[in-house]
Design a protein around this motif. Structure first.
Motif, mmCIF file in Angstrom:
data_model
loop_
_atom_site.group_PDB
_atom_site.id
_atom_site.type_symbol
_atom_site.label_atom_id
_atom_site.label_comp_id
_atom_site.label_asym_id
_atom_site.label_seq_id
_atom_site.Cartn_x
_atom_site.Cartn_y
_atom_site.Cartn_z
ATOM 1 N N TYR A 129 8.224 6.786 -11.229
ATOM 2 C CA TYR A 129 6.875 6.591 -10.698
ATOM 3 C C TYR A 129 6.326 7.900 -10.136
ATOM 4 C CZ TYR A 129 8.746 1.809 -10.550
ATOM 5 O OH TYR A 129 9.334 0.620 -10.867
ATOM 6 N N GLU A 130 4.999 8.066 -10.216
ATOM 7 C CA GLU A 130 4.309 9.195 -9.611
ATOM 8 C C GLU A 130 3.041 8.696 -8.933
ATOM 9 O OE1 GLU A 130 3.415 12.210 -12.444
ATOM 10 O OE2 GLU A 130 5.501 12.902 -12.639
ATOM 11 N N ASN A 131 2.819 9.146 -7.700
ATOM 12 C CA ASN A 131 1.648 8.709 -6.954
ATOM 13 C C ASN A 131 1.296 9.793 -5.937
ATOM 14 O OD1 ASN A 131 1.336 6.827 -4.048
ATOM 15 N ND2 ASN A 131 -0.332 6.990 -5.509
ATOM 16 N N ASP A 132 0.032 10.279 -5.955
ATOM 17 C CA ASP A 132 -0.361 11.354 -5.045
ATOM 18 C C ASP A 132 -1.580 10.999 -4.201
ATOM 19 O OD1 ASP A 132 -2.358 11.412 -6.909
ATOM 20 O OD2 ASP A 132 -1.945 13.454 -7.637
ATOM 21 N N GLY A 186 -6.853 2.048 -6.621
ATOM 22 C CA GLY A 186 -6.243 3.352 -6.816
ATOM 23 C C GLY A 186 -5.547 3.473 -8.159
ATOM 24 N N LEU A 187 -4.888 4.603 -8.359
ATOM 25 C CA LEU A 187 -4.185 4.893 -9.603
ATOM 26 C C LEU A 187 -2.778 5.414 -9.300
ATOM 27 C CD1 LEU A 187 -6.966 6.926 -11.454
ATOM 28 C CD2 LEU A 187 -6.463 4.495 -11.743
ATOM 29 N N ALA A 188 -1.872 5.196 -10.248
ATOM 30 C CA ALA A 188 -0.529 5.770 -10.171
ATOM 31 C C ALA A 188 -0.027 5.936 -11.602
ATOM 32 C CB ALA A 188 0.409 4.894 -9.357
ATOM 33 N N LYS A 189 1.102 6.563 -11.744
ATOM 34 C CA LYS A 189 1.682 6.777 -13.063
ATOM 35 C C LYS A 189 3.082 6.182 -13.126
ATOM 36 C CE LYS A 189 -0.934 10.971 -14.115
ATOM 37 N NZ LYS A 189 -0.854 12.418 -14.445
ATOM 38 N N VAL A 190 3.379 5.588 -14.276
ATOM 39 C CA VAL A 190 4.723 5.080 -14.556
ATOM 40 C C VAL A 190 5.272 5.856 -15.741
ATOM 41 C CG1 VAL A 190 6.107 3.092 -15.240
ATOM 42 C CG2 VAL A 190 4.198 2.786 -13.653
ATOM 43 N N ILE A 191 6.437 6.424 -15.577
ATOM 44 C CA ILE A 191 7.063 7.240 -16.616
ATOM 45 C C ILE A 191 8.051 6.368 -17.373
ATOM 46 C CG2 ILE A 191 8.385 9.337 -17.092
ATOM 47 C CD1 ILE A 191 7.425 10.018 -14.037
ATOM 48 N N MET A 192 7.701 6.009 -18.604
ATOM 49 C CA MET A 192 8.517 5.150 -19.441
ATOM 50 C C MET A 192 9.173 5.972 -20.546
ATOM 51 S SD MET A 192 8.260 1.970 -18.298
ATOM 52 C CE MET A 192 8.423 0.785 -19.646
ATOM 53 N N PRO A 193 10.155 5.397 -21.260
ATOM 54 C CA PRO A 193 10.803 6.143 -22.351
ATOM 55 C C PRO A 193 9.827 6.652 -23.409
ATOM 56 C CG PRO A 193 12.111 4.221 -21.787
ATOM 57 C CD PRO A 193 10.830 4.113 -21.017
ATOM 58 N N ASP A 194 8.696 5.959 -23.605
ATOM 59 C CA ASP A 194 7.740 6.385 -24.637
ATOM 60 C C ASP A 194 6.641 7.292 -24.095
ATOM 61 O OD1 ASP A 194 6.359 4.549 -23.142
ATOM 62 O OD2 ASP A 194 5.509 3.480 -24.861
ATOM 63 N N GLY A 195 6.728 7.690 -22.813
ATOM 64 C CA GLY A 195 5.731 8.588 -22.252
ATOM 65 C C GLY A 195 5.262 8.134 -20.886
ATOM 66 N N THR A 196 4.281 8.855 -20.345
ATOM 67 C CA THR A 196 3.745 8.565 -19.023
ATOM 68 C C THR A 196 2.466 7.743 -19.141
ATOM 69 O OG1 THR A 196 4.677 10.604 -18.101
ATOM 70 C CG2 THR A 196 2.874 9.583 -16.884
ATOM 71 N N HIS A 197 2.393 6.652 -18.368
ATOM 72 C CA HIS A 197 1.257 5.743 -18.423
ATOM 73 C C HIS A 197 0.566 5.699 -17.064
ATOM 74 C CE1 HIS A 197 2.731 3.805 -22.216
ATOM 75 N NE2 HIS A 197 3.902 4.174 -21.718
ATOM 76 N N GLU A 224 0.847 -1.191 0.000
ATOM 77 C CA GLU A 224 0.000 0.000 0.000
ATOM 78 C C GLU A 224 0.884 1.243 0.000
ATOM 79 O OE1 GLU A 224 -2.774 0.036 3.199
ATOM 80 O OE2 GLU A 224 -3.918 -1.696 2.455
ATOM 81 N N HIS A 225 0.570 2.174 -0.889
ATOM 82 C CA HIS A 225 1.276 3.451 -0.952
ATOM 83 C C HIS A 225 0.263 4.574 -0.738
ATOM 84 C CE1 HIS A 225 5.168 1.969 -2.420
ATOM 85 N NE2 HIS A 225 4.482 1.118 -3.172
ATOM 86 N N ASP A 226 0.730 5.649 -0.155
ATOM 87 C CA ASP A 226 -0.105 6.831 0.016
ATOM 88 C C ASP A 226 0.734 8.058 -0.313
ATOM 89 O OD1 ASP A 226 -2.052 8.643 0.576
ATOM 90 O OD2 ASP A 226 -2.275 8.140 2.702
ATOM 91 N N ALA A 227 0.779 8.359 -1.605
ATOM 92 C CA ALA A 227 1.560 9.498 -2.114
ATOM 93 C C ALA A 227 3.046 9.352 -1.820
ATOM 94 C CB ALA A 227 1.027 10.811 -1.534
ATOM 95 N N ASP A 228 3.531 8.102 -1.677
ATOM 96 C CA ASP A 228 4.955 7.894 -1.366
ATOM 97 C C ASP A 228 5.660 7.022 -2.410
ATOM 98 O OD1 ASP A 228 3.692 5.522 -0.785
ATOM 99 O OD2 ASP A 228 4.716 5.200 1.127
ATOM 100 N N TRP A 229 5.009 6.809 -3.560
ATOM 101 C CA TRP A 229 5.619 5.994 -4.631
ATOM 102 C C TRP A 229 6.078 6.953 -5.717
ATOM 103 C CZ3 TRP A 229 3.590 2.939 -9.229
ATOM 104 C CH2 TRP A 229 4.376 1.803 -9.476
#
Length: 286
Positions: A70-73, A41-52, A18-23
């Motif tokens: 990674y981005e998670n808020d 929940g949702l999070a974002k992974v930043i890959m060479p071809d863009g953000t998913h 479990e993450h809470d804005a710490d990933w």
């Protein structure tokens, strides 16, 4: 994908987290692959071809040696699996980032977690586990589990990987089947003293032509690649075995132990005795 491709997948880590804005990490680049399944929940992974955006209902794969972030808020729960591939299949194949998950996938991941307790990361910061000593120590953990558990684990990993293999394709950079055959040969014979003559003979090429072809496909000379794989094997032997450094160097066909010491230090950044001592300290702390 060719039916002759081999996969030897080794589990490093598996857990529900479990993450809470710490990933939130940048510049992550690991010598192993990651499989994710989001539970909530949702999070974002930043890959060479863009953000998913990653979300429930899918399996996600990040190959080894792909720089990402990674981005998670908000509150976010996922299962993560870290897998080491001894055959370096990511050198040869391109994989989709995501595939649709089904209930069988979820069941397999939960079963993988059940039969592999204690395989979670101690800390989430990639700097604490994206390194060769930790990688080799995580590989060595498999020696502590019963053989039937290791077999079931490999079976589950193969099933999960097969979901991505269906849509995988060969990379343009490494399409020469002769070099694929040589790489397999090196891995199978890594304990031996492997000569350029026998590798060139596998490809039916002259030594010079073979060396040029190998370097073009692998970005290493054959000797550099062999030495890298020998030292990786030595790292594993130092962690899981009771043999002396001298015995390990001879087992890997280093006739000159001083050369083994120099090569080990060049590749890992420390001599083998310090490496073993550091690994033992890290193991006791964990």
């Amino acid at each position: 994908m060719s039916k002759k491709e081999n996969l030897n997948l080794i589990l490093l880590n598996v857990a529900r987290k479990e993450h809470d804005a710490d990933w939130n990490w940048r510049g992550v680049n690991s010598p192993f692959a990651r499989i994710y399944m989001v539970e909530g929940g949702l999070a974002k992974v930043i890959m060479p071809d863009g953000t998913h955006t990653i979300e429930p209902g899918f399996l996600y794969l990040i190959p080894a040696f792909v720089t990402h972030g990674y981005e998670n808020d908000s509150l976010f729960t996922l299962y993560y699996i870290h897998v080491y591939d001894e055959q370096n299949i990511f050198d040869r194949l391109s994989f989709p980032f995501k595939v649709t998950a089904n209930e069988t996938d979820a069941m397999l991941i939960r079963r993988l977690l059940t039969i592999n307790p204690g395989r979670e990361l101690k800390r989430s910061d990639p700097d604490t586990y994206d390194n060769h000593p930790t990688l080799m120590r995580n590989i060595a953990q498999n020696e502590q589990f019963p053989f039937y558990t290791v077999v079931e684990t490999k079976g589950i990993l193969l099933q999960l990987f097969s979901r991505f293999l269906e849509k995988a394709s060969f990379k343009q950079e490494l399409v020469d089947k002769r070099i694929i055959k040589v790489v397999r040969y090196i891995r199978e014979k890594i304990n031996r003293n492997i000569g350029i003559d026998e590798l060139a003979a596998i490809c039916y090429l002259t030594n010079d032509h073979f060396i040029r072809l190998f370097k073009r496909e692998m970005q290493y000379t054959p000797i550099q690649y062999i030495n890298q794989k020998k030292i990786e094997k030595a790292q594993l032997m130092l962690i899981i075995g009771e043999k002396s450094i001298k015995e390990i160097s001879y087992d890997l066909s280093f006739e000159n132990i001083s050369y083994f010491y120099r090569l080990f230090r060049k590749i890992t950044g420390m001599p083998p005795n310090k490496y073993k001592e550091k690994s033992q300290i890290e193991r006791s702390e964990n």
